[in-house]
Design an enzyme around this catalytic site. Structure first.
Site, PDB file in Angstrom:
ATOM      1  N   MET A  92       0.784  -1.224   0.000  1.00  5.21           N
ATOM      2  CA  MET A  92       0.000   0.000   0.000  1.00  5.21           C
ATOM      3  C   MET A  92       0.826   1.290   0.000  1.00  5.21           C
ATOM      4  O   MET A  92       0.302   2.345   0.332  1.00  5.21           O
ATOM      5  CB  MET A  92      -0.973  -0.013   1.186  1.00  5.21           C
ATOM      6  CG  MET A  92      -1.987  -1.126   1.081  1.00  5.21           C
ATOM      7  SD  MET A  92      -2.921  -1.013  -0.488  1.00  5.21           S
ATOM      8  CE  MET A  92      -3.914  -2.491  -0.375  1.00  5.21           C
ATOM      9  N   HIS A 111      -3.756  -4.915  -9.233  1.00  2.00           N
ATOM     10  CA  HIS A 111      -4.687  -3.874  -8.772  1.00  2.00           C
ATOM     11  C   HIS A 111      -6.123  -4.342  -8.982  1.00  2.00           C
ATOM     12  O   HIS A 111      -6.458  -4.858 -10.053  1.00  2.00           O
ATOM     13  CB  HIS A 111      -4.428  -2.558  -9.511  1.00  2.00           C
ATOM     14  CG  HIS A 111      -5.267  -1.442  -8.991  1.00  2.00           C
ATOM     15  ND1 HIS A 111      -4.971  -0.791  -7.809  1.00  2.00           N
ATOM     16  CD2 HIS A 111      -6.431  -0.915  -9.434  1.00  2.00           C
ATOM     17  CE1 HIS A 111      -5.917   0.106  -7.563  1.00  2.00           C
ATOM     18  NE2 HIS A 111      -6.817   0.050  -8.541  1.00  2.00           N
TER      19      HIS A 111
HETATM   20  C1  GAR Z   1      -5.737  -7.236  -3.215  1.00  4.70           C
HETATM   21  O1  GAR Z   1      -7.100  -7.189  -3.556  1.00  4.70           O
HETATM   22  C2  GAR Z   1      -4.933  -6.310  -4.095  1.00  4.70           C
HETATM   23  O2  GAR Z   1      -5.394  -6.237  -5.399  1.00  4.70           O
HETATM   24  C3  GAR Z   1      -5.121  -4.992  -3.382  1.00  4.70           C
HETATM   25  O3  GAR Z   1      -5.019  -5.317  -2.027  1.00  4.70           O
HETATM   26  C4  GAR Z   1      -5.516  -6.649  -1.829  1.00  4.70           C
HETATM   27  C5  GAR Z   1      -4.476  -7.438  -1.051  1.00  4.70           C
HETATM   28  O4  GAR Z   1      -4.959  -8.698  -0.716  1.00  4.70           O
HETATM   29  N1  GAR Z   1      -4.108  -4.056  -3.798  1.00  4.70           N
HETATM   30  C6  GAR Z   1      -4.340  -2.752  -3.927  1.00  4.70           C
HETATM   31  O5  GAR Z   1      -5.415  -2.237  -3.695  1.00  4.70           O
HETATM   32  C7  GAR Z   1      -3.138  -1.969  -4.404  1.00  4.70           C
HETATM   33  N2  GAR Z   1      -3.516  -0.650  -4.792  1.00  4.70           N
HETATM   34  P1  GAR Z   1      -3.983  -9.863  -0.240  1.00  4.70           P
HETATM   35  O6  GAR Z   1      -3.092  -9.276   0.855  1.00  4.70           O
HETATM   36  O7  GAR Z   1      -4.910 -10.902   0.299  1.00  4.70           O
HETATM   37  O8  GAR Z   1      -3.187 -10.331  -1.423  1.00  4.70           O
END
Ligand code: GAR
Length: 193
Positions: A92, A111
Site C-alpha cells: 500500500m 490492482h
Molecule cells: C488485493 O485485492 C490487491 O489487489 C489490493 O489489495 C488486496 C491485497 O490482498 N491491492 C491494492 O489495492 C493496491 N492498490 P492480499 O493481501 O490478500 O493479497
C-alpha cells in the site's frame, strides 16, 4: 529459475496464490524474500509457514509515505536475496525511483480494478460507489505513478445487484488469484528466456 521478491501489507492471499502456482508447477520460480511494511501483516506469517525468509520495511512514523532511504534499503535487501522480479501483492505504499532504478521493468503490481478506472485505495469500494456494472483486475508494470504503468493483463469481474464493497472484493480476489501467477509466469519468460 527466477527468484521473486514479494512486498505486501495485508493478508497475503495473492502471495498464497503464487506459492500454490509454484507448488503445482504452473510457475517456474522461487520466492526468495517476502517483505512487509506492516509487522503484524498475515502475509509474513503465511510466508514463514512455507519457510520463506521475511523482513520488515520500517516506514515508521509515516502512515503512507515510503521514504527514499527506506526504498534504498529495501532494494538492497531484495538484491542481497538474489531477487530478479519484484511482485507487489497488496502493498500500500507508492514505489519511487530508488526501487524502480534498482529493478528496471522488473516490478509488477496487481490492482483490483480495470485500470485506468479506479486507481488508488479500495478500488472495489470505488466501483460499488460509482454504480458500474463491471470492474475487474489488472496486472501492470510499476512506474512512478499511482497504478499507471504498462498493463500486462486484465480480467473483467461483474458487479452484481446488491453487491457490497466486501462481496465485490471477494469476487475480484478469485480472479486475482488466477491472473497474477499466470501473468508472472508469462512475464518471467520475457525476463529469462
Ligand atoms: C488485493 O485485492 C490487491 O489487489 C489490493 O489489495 C488486496 C491485497 O490482498 N491491492 C491494492 O489495492 C493496491 N492498490 P492480499 O493481501 O490478500 O493479497
Amino acid at each position: 529459475m527466477l527468484s521473486l521478491g514479494i512486498l505486501g501489507s495485508g493478508s497475503g492471499s495473492n502471495m498464497q496464490a503464487i506459492v500454490d502456482a509454484i507448488e503445482d508447477g504452473r510457475l517456474d520460480a522461487r520466492i526468495a524474500l517476502v517483505l512487509s511494511d506492516n509487522p503484524s501483516a498475515y502475509i509474513l506469517e503465511r510466508a514463514s509457514k512455507y519457510g520463506i525468509p521475511t523482513g520488515i520495511i520500517d516506514c515508521s512514523p509515516f502512515r503512507m509515505k515510503f521514504p527514499e532511504e527506506v526504498q534504498e534499503q529495501t532494494a538492497m535487501k531484495l538484491k542481497e536475496a538474489g531477487v530478479d522480479l519484484v511482485c507487489l501483492a497488496g502493498f500500500m505504499r507508492l514505489v519511487k525511483q530508488p526501487l524502480l532504478d534498482a529493478f528496471p521493468s522488473a516490478i509488477l503490481n496487481i490492482h483490483p480494478s480495470l485500470l485506468p478506472a479506479f486507481p488508488g485505495l479500495e478500488a472495489w469500494k470505488q466501483a460499488v460507489d460509482a454504480g458500474v456494472s463491471e470492474s475487474g483486475v489488472t496486472v501492470h508494470l510499476v512506474d512512478s505513478g499511482m497504478d499507471t504503468g504498462p498493463i500486462l493483463g486484465q480480467e473483467k469481474v461483474p458487479v452484481l445487484p446488491g453487491d457490497t464493497p466486501e462481496s465485490l472484493h471477494a469476487r475480484i480476489q478469485i480472479s486475482e488469484h488466477q491472473l497474477y501467477p499466470q501473468i508472472i509466469a508469462e512475464y518471467s519468460k520475457r525476463l529469462k528466456p
